[in-house]
Motif scaffolding. Structure first.
Motif, PDB file in Angstrom:
ATOM      1  N   UNK A   1      -6.924  17.107   0.806  1.00  0.00           N
ATOM      2  CA  UNK A   1      -6.257  15.809   0.945  1.00  0.00           C
ATOM      3  C   UNK A   1      -5.209  15.910   2.051  1.00  0.00           C
ATOM      4  N   UNK A   2      -5.200  14.929   2.943  1.00  0.00           N
ATOM      5  CA  UNK A   2      -4.213  14.911   4.036  1.00  0.00           C
ATOM      6  C   UNK A   2      -3.204  13.793   3.804  1.00  0.00           C
ATOM      7  N   UNK A   3      -3.702  12.579   3.659  1.00  0.00           N
ATOM      8  CA  UNK A   3      -2.864  11.416   3.396  1.00  0.00           C
ATOM      9  C   UNK A   3      -3.628  10.591   2.364  1.00  0.00           C
ATOM     10  N   UNK A   4      -3.255  10.743   1.129  1.00  0.00           N
ATOM     11  CA  UNK A   4      -3.976  10.137   0.017  1.00  0.00           C
ATOM     12  C   UNK A   4      -4.223   8.647   0.275  1.00  0.00           C
TER      13      UNK A   4
ATOM     14  N   UNK B   1      -1.118   8.605   8.217  1.00  0.00           N
ATOM     15  CA  UNK B   1      -0.406   7.875   7.162  1.00  0.00           C
ATOM     16  C   UNK B   1      -0.740   6.388   7.233  1.00  0.00           C
ATOM     17  N   UNK B   2      -0.754   5.840   8.431  1.00  0.00           N
ATOM     18  CA  UNK B   2      -1.102   4.416   8.591  1.00  0.00           C
ATOM     19  C   UNK B   2      -2.569   4.181   8.210  1.00  0.00           C
TER      20      UNK B   2
ATOM     21  N   UNK C   1      -4.225   5.767   6.117  1.00  0.00           N
ATOM     22  CA  UNK C   1      -4.304   5.887   4.657  1.00  0.00           C
ATOM     23  C   UNK C   1      -3.781   4.631   3.968  1.00  0.00           C
ATOM     24  N   UNK C   2      -2.744   4.007   4.549  1.00  0.00           N
ATOM     25  CA  UNK C   2      -2.249   2.752   3.976  1.00  0.00           C
ATOM     26  C   UNK C   2      -3.356   1.700   3.991  1.00  0.00           C
ATOM     27  N   UNK C   3      -4.086   1.634   5.108  1.00  0.00           N
ATOM     28  CA  UNK C   3      -5.188   0.661   5.203  1.00  0.00           C
ATOM     29  C   UNK C   3      -6.294   1.009   4.199  1.00  0.00           C
TER      30      UNK C   3
ATOM     31  N   UNK D   1       0.849   5.911   0.459  1.00  0.00           N
ATOM     32  CA  UNK D   1       0.137   7.154   0.748  1.00  0.00           C
ATOM     33  C   UNK D   1       1.144   8.299   0.664  1.00  0.00           C
ATOM     34  N   UNK D   2       0.697   9.490   1.045  1.00  0.00           N
ATOM     35  CA  UNK D   2       1.622  10.620   1.105  1.00  0.00           C
ATOM     36  C   UNK D   2       1.293  11.468   2.324  1.00  0.00           C
TER      37      UNK D   2
ATOM     38  N   UNK E   1       6.080   9.473   9.332  1.00  0.00           N
ATOM     39  CA  UNK E   1       4.858   8.648   9.270  1.00  0.00           C
ATOM     40  C   UNK E   1       3.930   8.998  10.436  1.00  0.00           C
ATOM     41  N   UNK E   2       2.940   9.848  10.153  1.00  0.00           N
ATOM     42  CA  UNK E   2       1.952  10.248  11.162  1.00  0.00           C
ATOM     43  C   UNK E   2       0.897   9.152  11.309  1.00  0.00           C
TER      44      UNK E   2
ATOM     45  N   UNK F   1       4.954   7.706   1.001  1.00  0.00           N
ATOM     46  CA  UNK F   1       5.328   6.527   1.785  1.00  0.00           C
ATOM     47  C   UNK F   1       4.811   5.280   1.081  1.00  0.00           C
TER      48      UNK F   1
ATOM     49  N   UNK G   1       0.476  15.218   2.843  1.00  0.00           N
ATOM     50  CA  UNK G   1       0.243  16.481   2.136  1.00  0.00           C
ATOM     51  C   UNK G   1       0.656  17.677   2.982  1.00  0.00           C
ATOM     52  N   UNK G   2       0.687  17.486   4.306  1.00  0.00           N
ATOM     53  CA  UNK G   2       1.131  18.556   5.207  1.00  0.00           C
ATOM     54  C   UNK G   2       2.431  18.116   5.865  1.00  0.00           C
TER      55      UNK G   2
ATOM     56  N   UNK H   1      -6.059   2.708   1.326  1.00  0.00           N
ATOM     57  CA  UNK H   1      -5.621   2.424  -0.043  1.00  0.00           C
ATOM     58  C   UNK H   1      -5.660   0.925  -0.324  1.00  0.00           C
ATOM     59  N   UNK H   2      -5.309   0.158   0.685  1.00  0.00           N
ATOM     60  CA  UNK H   2      -5.333  -1.293   0.550  1.00  0.00           C
ATOM     61  C   UNK H   2      -6.768  -1.781   0.287  1.00  0.00           C
TER      62      UNK H   2
ATOM     63  N   UNK I   1       0.525  -4.442   9.098  1.00  0.00           N
ATOM     64  CA  UNK I   1       1.448  -3.434   9.630  1.00  0.00           C
ATOM     65  C   UNK I   1       0.717  -2.559  10.651  1.00  0.00           C
TER      66      UNK I   1
ATOM     67  N   UNK J   1       0.847  -1.181   0.000  1.00  0.00           N
ATOM     68  CA  UNK J   1       0.000   0.000   0.000  1.00  0.00           C
ATOM     69  C   UNK J   1       0.887   1.237   0.000  1.00  0.00           C
TER      70      UNK J   1
END
Lengths: 138, 394
Positions: B195-198, B142-143, B145-147, A67-68, B138-139, A88, A70-71, B149-150, B250, A65
């Motif tokens: 958008x914060x964490x795509x 971010x985690x 968002x990984x979930x 992401x990014x 990695x905030x 990331x 943005x801030x 996107x998955x 993760x 997976x």
């Protein structure tokens, strides 16, 4: 303070002949594998052996997976000024681990998709310290 | 024998900028009044700690007890990240079940800074929570968002599905006077937010809030003698499990998953949290009338719906689209409005979830009331593998 070009963390990755390798710990008894490296006992609860060895992880994997940010992330991250969103990627390696890392600068979420192949490299953070990074296969 | 929720209390969530003790005390006094109990009668007080409010936050049980007035009551304080409230409840419940006391007060409250949660101060190169910020930026979102996107890649979920979760929860939150955000929103608003964490946008991600929640727990014997007028809400299960090795997902704040060649992947962490609660209560997903789940992001609510067994993996968006998880649906999820409407006040949040279960099970949830509820589950996941799920029944 970390000096420019020095690794931002010690013992987690190595750059050799231009190739970056993540360093993991492997249990010689059961084969369990973990990153970042940590000594002592095997973390498999049904093993617990003390025979551990440092091993280099595969340099190629597939995107699990991504992401990014943005801030700008808060400290202790040192964000570039002006800030460009960092990307990331969590990457599944053939050994069975998924490892999180930044991608190389310039690679955005638009360039990534789940399942695509990436390769490990390294690059500098905004303060010059280096970390492992995922990039396109060479 | 079971433990009864005798009284509940909450300070409204918001960004009030006052000391956390204020919120905790307001919640505690409301819970005591709701239970019809005077503070000096409380035999055991447990505080769910906050790590961003100085020393009193680390010993919150005593801080609350001192502020209420020393009575010589037994005390405990605990921290378990987002599961702190559930853990505090578990400690009090266990002491009651052990027969060591009949009446306990559990309190959690937080006062939070603006913006992303950052690691606690100082340079700590041995702390993975510090290092994930230092090395990767990695905030928490971010985690999440990984979930998210998955989900999109594996199940075909879309940002519109995620937005629909926010719309549903905002609609419920608008009916809850304790919620911080009380305005219904449209999917278009969510999809137009920054958008914060795509792929997650600002309105997909829960805020950080101030708030406080408390409850009075009692032995069933005490509750009956006390003549509790309402249907007795019982705590049927508290699951505080850790992940199983090698956890395939993760987790926060990890850099990697573990690998064990030839191992059969165990049940993933979030699913195991609910499973342990079902086993303890002797119930299953089909018995639930409602659920409060930890919707740190909109997409994560969909993960939870599957993890607590409301539908098979990959089908939560379908459940959402059918209206099954909305107020008036088959099994409403986050009828309180969830974190989407509250924002997260870490040590208070798990207690707030149980307050909502109790309110619903008593039939006292006003315009959010679910018809004839029998059982509810509250689930959450704290950093570093602190899971929690609580089942309440009536």
């Amino acid at each position: 303070m970390t000096r420019i070009g020095e690794p931002a963390v010690r013992g987690w990755f190595i750059v050799e002949d231009g190739a970056t390798h993540l360093l993991a710990t492997r249990c010689t008894a059961c084969g369990a594998l973990w990153f970042p490296p940590r000594g002592g006992h095997c973390r498999n609860p049904r093993c617990g052996a003390t025979g551990l060895t440092e091993t280099r992880l595969s340099r190629r994997g597939t995107v699990w997976s991504y992401t990014n940010a943005c801030y700008p992330p808060p400290a202790p991250y040192v964000a570039a000024d002006p800030y460009t969103p960092i990307t990331l990627a969590a990457v599944a390696l053939p050994e069975g681990l998924v490892v999180l890392g930044q991608t190389i600068p310039g690679l955005t979420v638009a360039d990534l998709r789940v399942g695509m192949e990436v390769e490990l490299t390294s690059g500098p953070l905004a303060d010059g310290a280096t970390v492992w990074m995922w990039g396109p296969p060479s | 024998m079971s433990v009864v929720v005798l009284g509940i209390g909450m300070h409204p969530w918001g960004k009030w900028g006052r000391p956390f003790l204020d919120y905790g005390l307001a919640a505690a006094r409301e819970a005591l009044a709701d239970a019809g109990v005077e503070w000096p009668e409380i035999q055991y007080v447990v505080g769910a700690d906050t790590i961003r409010n100085g020393y009193p936050g680390f010993v919150s049980g005593a801080a609350f007890a001192q502020a209420l007035g020393w009575t010589g009551a037994r005390v405990a304080s605990c921290y378990a990240a987002c599961a702190s409230g559930a853990q505090a409840l578990d400690i009090a419940r266990t002491r009651i079940l052990a027969g060591l006391c009949d009446l306990a007060l559990v309190v959690g409250a937080d006062s939070t800074p603006k913006g992303f949660f950052a690691p606690v101060g100082g340079e700590r190169p041995d702390d993975p929570d510090w290092l994930r910020f230092r090395l990767l930026g990695a905030t928490n979102p971010a985690y999440f968002a990984l979930y998210a996107r998955r989900r999109m890649a594996v199940y075909g979920d879309t940002p519109a599905d995620f937005a629909a979760v926010k719309v549903k929860n905002a609609r419920a939150g608008a009916l809850n006077p304790l919620a911080r955000y009380r305005r219904p929103v449209t999917a278009a608003e969510v999809l137009a937010s920054p958008m914060v964490a795509d792929p997650l946008r600002l309105m997909d991600i829960c805020a950080t809030s101030d708030g406080g929640a408390a409850m009075v727990l009692a032995s069933e014997r005490y509750a009956r003698r006390h003549g509790a007028p309402r249907p007795l809400v019982r705590i049927a299960a508290v699951s505080t499990v850790t992940p199983s090795y090698p956890d395939p997902v993760l987790g926060l704040p990890d850099f990697a998953t573990d690998a064990l060649p030839g191992a059969t992947p165990p049940r993933a962490f979030r699913a195991s949290i609910a499973q342990a609660a079902y086993e303890e209560a002797g119930l299953g997903p089909g018995d639930l009338s409602l659920a409060e789940v930890y919707d740190l992001s909109t997409a994560l609510e969909l993960d939870w719906c599957e993890d607590i067994g409301l539908c098979p993996p990959g089908e939560a968006a379908k459940l959402l689209r059918a209206g099954d998880t909305a107020l008036g649906g088959r099994v409403p999820v986050n009828p309180s409005g969830g974190l989407a409407s509250f924002g997260e006040a870490i040590p208070a949040q798990a207690l707030a979830q149980v307050c909502e279960l109790a309110r619903q099970l008593r039939g006292a949830a006003g315009p959010r009331q679910i018809e004839d509820p029998r059982a509810g589950l509250a689930a959450n996941q704290g950093l570093f593998g602190h899971g929690s799920a609580i089942i309440a029944t009536v």
